[in-house]
Motif scaffolding. Structure first.
Motif, PDB file in Angstrom:
ATOM      1  N   VAL A 179      69.741  38.370  37.584  1.00 38.22           N
ATOM      2  CA  VAL A 179      70.092  37.755  38.855  1.00 38.22           C
ATOM      3  C   VAL A 179      68.814  37.279  39.529  1.00 38.22           C
ATOM      4  CG1 VAL A 179      71.251  38.041  41.073  1.00 38.22           C
ATOM      5  CG2 VAL A 179      72.052  39.332  39.083  1.00 38.22           C
ATOM      6  N   VAL A 180      68.819  36.025  39.936  1.00 37.85           N
ATOM      7  CA  VAL A 180      67.676  35.431  40.627  1.00 37.85           C
ATOM      8  C   VAL A 180      68.066  35.211  42.090  1.00 37.85           C
ATOM      9  CG1 VAL A 180      66.100  33.463  40.763  1.00 37.85           C
ATOM     10  CG2 VAL A 180      66.886  34.299  38.521  1.00 37.85           C
ATOM     11  N   TYR A 181      67.372  35.874  42.979  1.00 36.36           N
ATOM     12  CA  TYR A 181      67.571  35.707  44.418  1.00 36.36           C
ATOM     13  C   TYR A 181      66.476  34.778  44.934  1.00 36.36           C
ATOM     14  CZ  TYR A 181      70.449  39.888  43.823  1.00 36.36           C
ATOM     15  OH  TYR A 181      71.383  40.796  43.407  1.00 36.36           O
ATOM     16  N   ALA A 234      51.347  40.876  54.614  1.00 37.66           N
ATOM     17  CA  ALA A 234      52.179  39.883  55.301  1.00 37.66           C
ATOM     18  C   ALA A 234      53.400  39.600  54.448  1.00 37.66           C
ATOM     19  CB  ALA A 234      51.389  38.601  55.554  1.00 37.66           C
ATOM     20  N   PRO A 235      54.494  39.216  55.071  1.00 34.06           N
ATOM     21  CA  PRO A 235      55.668  38.837  54.290  1.00 34.06           C
ATOM     22  C   PRO A 235      55.404  37.561  53.510  1.00 34.06           C
ATOM     23  CG  PRO A 235      56.012  38.368  56.619  1.00 34.06           C
ATOM     24  CD  PRO A 235      54.729  39.128  56.523  1.00 34.06           C
ATOM     25  N   ILE A 236      56.149  37.369  52.439  1.00 33.36           N
ATOM     26  CA  ILE A 236      55.993  36.192  51.579  1.00 33.36           C
ATOM     27  C   ILE A 236      57.128  35.224  51.879  1.00 33.36           C
ATOM     28  CG2 ILE A 236      55.872  35.350  49.220  1.00 33.36           C
ATOM     29  CD1 ILE A 236      55.031  38.219  48.401  1.00 33.36           C
ATOM     30  N   PRO A 237      56.835  34.061  52.452  1.00 31.04           N
ATOM     31  CA  PRO A 237      57.903  33.078  52.683  1.00 31.04           C
ATOM     32  C   PRO A 237      58.280  32.386  51.377  1.00 31.04           C
ATOM     33  CG  PRO A 237      55.790  32.198  53.380  1.00 31.04           C
ATOM     34  CD  PRO A 237      55.520  33.601  52.935  1.00 31.04           C
ATOM     35  N   ASN A 238      59.461  31.799  51.364  1.00 34.51           N
ATOM     36  CA  ASN A 238      59.929  31.055  50.184  1.00 34.51           C
ATOM     37  C   ASN A 238      59.686  31.858  48.909  1.00 34.51           C
ATOM     38  OD1 ASN A 238      61.049  28.974  48.679  1.00 34.51           O
ATOM     39  ND2 ASN A 238      59.094  27.870  48.475  1.00 34.51           N
ATOM     40  N   ALA A 239      60.221  33.049  48.878  1.00 39.05           N
ATOM     41  CA  ALA A 239      59.989  33.966  47.770  1.00 39.05           C
ATOM     42  C   ALA A 239      61.187  34.018  46.835  1.00 39.05           C
ATOM     43  CB  ALA A 239      59.680  35.354  48.308  1.00 39.05           C
ATOM     44  N   VAL A 240      60.959  34.674  45.696  1.00 41.76           N
ATOM     45  CA  VAL A 240      61.993  34.867  44.682  1.00 41.76           C
ATOM     46  C   VAL A 240      61.976  36.333  44.264  1.00 41.76           C
ATOM     47  CG1 VAL A 240      62.609  34.383  42.275  1.00 41.76           C
ATOM     48  CG2 VAL A 240      62.020  32.511  43.799  1.00 41.76           C
ATOM     49  N   GLY A 276      68.964  46.674  36.403  1.00 40.33           N
ATOM     50  CA  GLY A 276      68.649  47.594  37.476  1.00 40.33           C
ATOM     51  C   GLY A 276      67.178  47.676  37.821  1.00 40.33           C
ATOM     52  N   LYS A 277      66.359  46.800  37.250  1.00 40.36           N
ATOM     53  CA  LYS A 277      64.925  46.819  37.490  1.00 40.36           C
ATOM     54  C   LYS A 277      64.457  45.478  38.050  1.00 40.36           C
ATOM     55  CE  LYS A 277      64.068  50.933  35.729  1.00 40.36           C
ATOM     56  NZ  LYS A 277      63.486  52.038  36.514  1.00 40.36           N
ATOM     57  N   VAL A 278      63.302  45.518  38.711  1.00 39.21           N
ATOM     58  CA  VAL A 278      62.691  44.301  39.236  1.00 39.21           C
ATOM     59  C   VAL A 278      61.884  43.643  38.122  1.00 39.21           C
ATOM     60  CG1 VAL A 278      61.044  43.367  40.890  1.00 39.21           C
ATOM     61  CG2 VAL A 278      62.574  45.229  41.572  1.00 39.21           C
ATOM     62  N   LEU A 279      62.208  42.395  37.799  1.00 33.92           N
ATOM     63  CA  LEU A 279      61.412  41.626  36.839  1.00 33.92           C
ATOM     64  C   LEU A 279      60.294  40.868  37.529  1.00 33.92           C
ATOM     65  CD1 LEU A 279      64.001  40.110  34.320  1.00 33.92           C
ATOM     66  CD2 LEU A 279      62.588  42.162  34.083  1.00 33.92           C
ATOM     67  N   TYR A 280      60.585  40.411  38.756  1.00 31.48           N
ATOM     68  CA  TYR A 280      59.569  39.648  39.506  1.00 31.48           C
ATOM     69  C   TYR A 280      59.922  39.700  40.978  1.00 31.48           C
ATOM     70  CZ  TYR A 280      56.838  35.763  41.399  1.00 31.48           C
ATOM     71  OH  TYR A 280      55.981  34.996  42.154  1.00 31.48           O
ATOM     72  N   ALA A 281      58.887  39.801  41.814  1.00 31.86           N
ATOM     73  CA  ALA A 281      59.060  39.734  43.259  1.00 31.86           C
ATOM     74  C   ALA A 281      57.812  39.078  43.827  1.00 31.86           C
ATOM     75  CB  ALA A 281      59.244  41.125  43.848  1.00 31.86           C
ATOM     76  N   GLY A 282      57.956  37.840  44.289  1.00 32.69           N
ATOM     77  CA  GLY A 282      56.788  37.141  44.802  1.00 32.69           C
ATOM     78  C   GLY A 282      57.092  35.707  45.168  1.00 32.69           C
ATOM     79  N   PRO A 283      56.046  34.912  45.351  1.00 31.81           N
ATOM     80  CA  PRO A 283      56.241  33.517  45.756  1.00 31.81           C
ATOM     81  C   PRO A 283      57.025  32.738  44.715  1.00 31.81           C
ATOM     82  CG  PRO A 283      53.932  34.206  45.969  1.00 31.81           C
ATOM     83  CD  PRO A 283      54.634  35.275  45.208  1.00 31.81           C
TER      84      PRO A 283
END
Length: 896
Positions: free
Chosen positions: A46-48, A62-68, A74-81
């Protein structure tokens, strides 16, 4: 005991299994273990996208705007810009979050959900085992009810992981359990900690010192009675455990001892001690014992941590803070300061923030964290205190607490910034599976209330859209060198003035002369040369609390300062709040610093007929000097509390209603007799009810349940009274009846603990909004608190009502002009208009934002509180003063 990691089973959430082999002669008590989840994590990718991301990772400032955010198994594959996102796998599910905010799942380091269940009745109270003061052998695991509504309420608040602990009634209270809030059984909830070397953390051990465990002896004529004995009992048990361990390690035969086994696990650093303590000296006692026996320590509550912050930082001892809106409720919390978290963090202490549910409610967990923000903790640090720092404290940071590659996909979707009043939790995900969805009514009722209604689908409106935060007012120019020095002439320059009599005025100013408002202007006025000048981002009228026991019920919560309830007779119509009102009660100082300038102080909830209330300013030297309406409304109580009182109290609702009916009937007959014969002997109780029977004063009927509210309507109609419904938890269920009767409602505190009793089971945060939408006059109150916090803060309760359907303008009117009308003082108070009393509150931001401070409270044109002067005080002088009006009040410095 052998602890070993096994290869992956294919269930990503289950990485850890324990094989238990007891040592020779050792008690056979298997440790907690993780079981396969009831539902395996979803396998789809799932891509958010289109979101603002707070990872809470180390160095993320700082928070990351326009992120994915990309999740699989059940695991995080990627969290970032979005720009740096990896190539997406074939055919992923893509969800556009439309600009929502995503944060890690919240980790509560001190909770009692599942142990002290909803409703809060004896059958659900399994947190304190009071058969003896020392209880290391009892396990939270054996009492947690996975079906407790409190667990779903926590998930609705964004909580995904919790340390569920026994209570603090014992010297050693038992074994705590680390859980994820999913699963049908407690085994499916268990999650185990891990040290960097791979060693397993089984959970915690609850210990306590200070007032709570001392109370064990006081209530049972059995030790401990003193702090000395509390420590002695704890030390005695660890000495026994150390000797037990030494014999066992030496191969000697020892008798199995289930009470000593968990203490041995503490000594072997397989358990962390979570130590309940408030006062600075109690914190240091906990430190002393931990150093003596070499165990890992977390200081829970740490109310006076700011007093020993440098010591705790040097010793690298973390804290888990319980943040509440006001001090008091018991003597050891008098020293509470909202700056505590910021002071500790600045000193280098690892800070986390907990709910101690239900001291604060899990569904308002982010709002609790905002108290630290208001106290000076930066936003990112405040978020870490609820996520990554909390995970580290429980040794769960290898799996959760931040959104980073490889960690569990525990995350929360928010409608706005994490700590804004107006932000709502939209979704909560645990192990990549959605566990709360605000758009679904069946889920939303655990956030808003009403989950136990017979038919919530019909009785509650649809989930309302999150309230948008109002745009900031224009910037105001601060005039230098014009400090308050003239009590007769004052000018206030404001970016926005909320008059409560019309629309807000942007870029306005006020001229106050001799304690009254002389002019309300747009733009900068011609400032008299001799005037005091104050500036503020926003200004409101002084806040008016229409139903509270402040002034009668004191901060210390001891018999010596509790004067709200007279238990000698269930009919106390001859009592007057005026005769018990302490104008110098420290809580009035505190409330004035929060913008409350007028209180309707009433007798409490114990008696069916409690007495007569009075309307007082929160700033006065004597009751007479503070009184605006010295003797006013009659207070009638219906429901659980009056029928549960001791002594002569009625035992049923029927008897309560009969007592009230008889009292009014007898008073009516007495009045007729007195009118016919002036020589009729006076009866003080009857005299207290005559003004109500004559329609000269209102009768406040305090009731929660719909049937009790209906009883109030019958009684009011029978005796032709002027009724006001107070509290009214289920008033939203009787809108047609209330509207037909033309009855105004003083609504309970918005953050009232839902299901803390049977009669608050159906509490709903949108209650005020439903009533206001129907055209029923609505005010908001703080009511009565019997423990911690000792008093609620009116503007914070109004803020939550504003965010839950009532809106900014109506919420402000509900704590200004509406209660002024209700109390018969609207000719002088409640709005900012020419000729009215200059009771004003000045703020450094939106009055309803959690991070906003009151900068000045003006009472009758005089500055009665100054935040600048408060901040100039050393921390030791900022605490609630022993007596009201002292240096701790924040005005004025010459007081010390």
């Amino acid at each position: 005991m052998i602890l070993r990691l096994l290869p992956s089973t294919g269930l990503a959430a289950v990485a850890l299994v324990l094989a238990f082999v007891p040592a020779p002669g050792r008690a056979v008590q298997p440790p907690p273990r993780e079981a396969p989840p009831a539902e395996p994590p979803p396998t789809a990718t799932v891509v958010y996208r289109n979101l603002t991301l707070y990872t809470a990772a180390a160095g993320a400032d700082a928070p990351i705007p326009n992120a994915v955010l990309i999740v699989k198994d059940g695991k995080v594959l990627y969290a970032g810009p979005a720009a740096a996102a990896p190539a997406q796998p074939a055919d992923p599910e893509v969800r556009d979050l439309a600009g929502a905010v995503v944060i890690p799942g919240l980790v509560d380091t001190h909770s009692h959900i599942g142990l002290f269940g909803r409703p809060g009745v004896g059958a659900n109270a399994d947190g304190n085992e009071m058969s003896g003061p020392v209880q290391p052998g009892v396990r939270a695991l054996d009492s947690i009810n996975p079906d407790d509504p409190g667990i779903r309420m926590a998930v609705a608040g964004g909580v995904t992981t919790a340390n569920i602990m026994p209570g603090s009634g014992n010297v050693i209270g038992g074994q705590t359990l680390y859980v994820k809030l999913r699963g049908r059984t407690v085994e499916q909830m268990v999650i185990l900690g891990r040290l960097p070397d791979g060693s397993i953390i089984l959970g915690g051990l609850k210990m306590a010192n200070g007032e709570n465990p001392k109370g064990y002896g006081r209530n049972r004529s059995q030790a401990p009675f003193t702090r000395m004995k509390v420590a002695a009992l704890q030390r005695e048990q660890f000495v026994k455990a150390r000797e037990y361990k030494a014999k066992r390690d030496a191969g000697e035969k020892v008798e199995p001892n289930l009470d000593l086994e968990p203490l041995v696990e503490v000594l072997e650093k397989k358990r962390t001690v979570h130590f309940h303590c408030h006062r600075a000296d109690d914190l240091m006692t906990a430190v002393r014992i931990s150093e003596e026996f070499g165990f890992e320590l977390v200081l829970q509550h740490a109310t006076e941590g700011y007093r020993v912050a440098d010591i705790l930082a040097k010793k690298r001892i973390p804290v888990s803070l319980t943040l509440i809106d006001s001090p008091g409720g018991k003597p050891e919390t008098i020293g509470l300061l909202e700056e505590n978290a910021a002071v500790l963090a600045k000193a280098g202490v690892t800070v986390t923030i907990n709910t101690d549910d239900s001291i604060t409610e899990s569904r308002f967990y982010l709002r609790t964290g905002a108290i630290a923000l208001r106290g000076g903790l930066p936003e990112m640090d405040a978020l870490r205190a609820l996520t990554s720092n909390a995970a580290k404290l429980l040794h769960l940071d290898h799996r959760l607490g931040s959104l980073e590659k490889g960690k569990d996909a525990d995350f929360v979707v928010l409608s706005g910034p994490p700590f804004s009043t107006y932000t709502q939790v939209l979704e909560t995900h645990i192990d990549g599976r959605k566990r709360f969805d605000r758009s679904k009514k069946a889920d939303w009722v655990y956030q808003a209330g009403g989950f136990a209604l017979p038919d919530a689908a019909k009785e509650l409106p649809a989930p309302f859209a999150p309230t948008a935060a109002p745009k900031a007012g224009p910037k105001v120019n601060v005039l230098e060198g014009r400090e308050p020095n003239n009590s007769k002439k004052l000018v206030v320059l404001a970016g926005r003035i909320h008059t409560a009599a019309g629309p807000p005025i942007d870029g306005g100013s006020l001229l106050i002369v001799n304690g009254k408002i002389a002019a309300v202007l747009r733009g900068d006025p011609q400032i008299p040369a001799d005037a005091t000048v104050l500036t503020a981002k926003e200004v409101t009228p002084g806040l008016i609390d229409p139903f509270t026991t402040a002034g009668l019920s004191g901060a210390w919560n001891l018999p010596q300062d509790q004067d709200q309830d007279e238990p000698s007779d269930p009919n106390q119509s001859d009592l007057r709040a005026l005769d018990g009102f302490n104008a110098k009660e420290p809580l009035l100082d505190f409330l004035r610093a929060q913008g409350t300038t007028i209180v309707h102080s009433t007798p409490g909830r114990v008696n069916p007929i409690a007495g007569r209330g009075g309307v007082f300013r929160s700033d006065g030297m004597t009751a007479e000097g503070a009184a605006l309406v010295p003797v006013g409304a009659v207070i009638v109580n219906l429901g659980e509390e009056p029928k549960a009182a001791k002594g002569k109290a009625p035992g049923t609702r029927m008897a309560t209603a009969a007592l009230v009916r008889r009292a009014f009937a007898d008073a009516k007959a007495y009045g007729a007799k007195r009118a016919a014969d002036a020589k009729t002997p006076q009866n003080a109780k009857h005299e207290g009810l005559l003004p109500a029977l004559a329609g000269k004063v209102p009768v406040f009927f305090a009731a929660h349940r719909a049937d009790d509210i209906a009883t109030a309507l019958r009684l009011a109609d029978e005796f032709k009274l002027k009724p006001v419904l107070a509290l009214g938890t289920e008033a939203y269920r009787l809108v047609p009846e209330l509207k037909k009767a033309g009855i105004p409602v003083v609504v309970h505190p918005t953050m009232q603990r839902a299901a803390s009793s049977l009669e608050t089971m159906h509490g709903y945060v949108g209650n005020a909004a439903v009533l206001a939408d129907a055209g029923i006059p609505v005010s908001l109150c703080t009511g009565f608190e019997g423990y911690v916090p000792k008093v609620r803060v009116l503007r914070f309760e109004a803020a939550m009502a504003a965010a839950n359907g009532l809106g900014h303008d109506r919420a402000l009117k509900a704590i200004t002009v509406e209660p002024a009308k209700l109390l018969g003082i609207a000719d002088r108070f409640g709005t900012i208009e020419v000729g009215k009393a200059a009771d004003l509150v000045l703020y450094d931001g939106d009055p309803f934002e959690h991070a906003t401070h009151v900068t000045h409270t003006v009472v009758g044109g005089r500055v009665a509180y100054s935040r600048a002067e408060y901040l100039a005080l050393p921390f030791e002088r900022r605490i609630l003063p022993l007596l009201g009006g002292g240096p701790g009040a924040g005005c004025c410095l010459e007081g010390w």
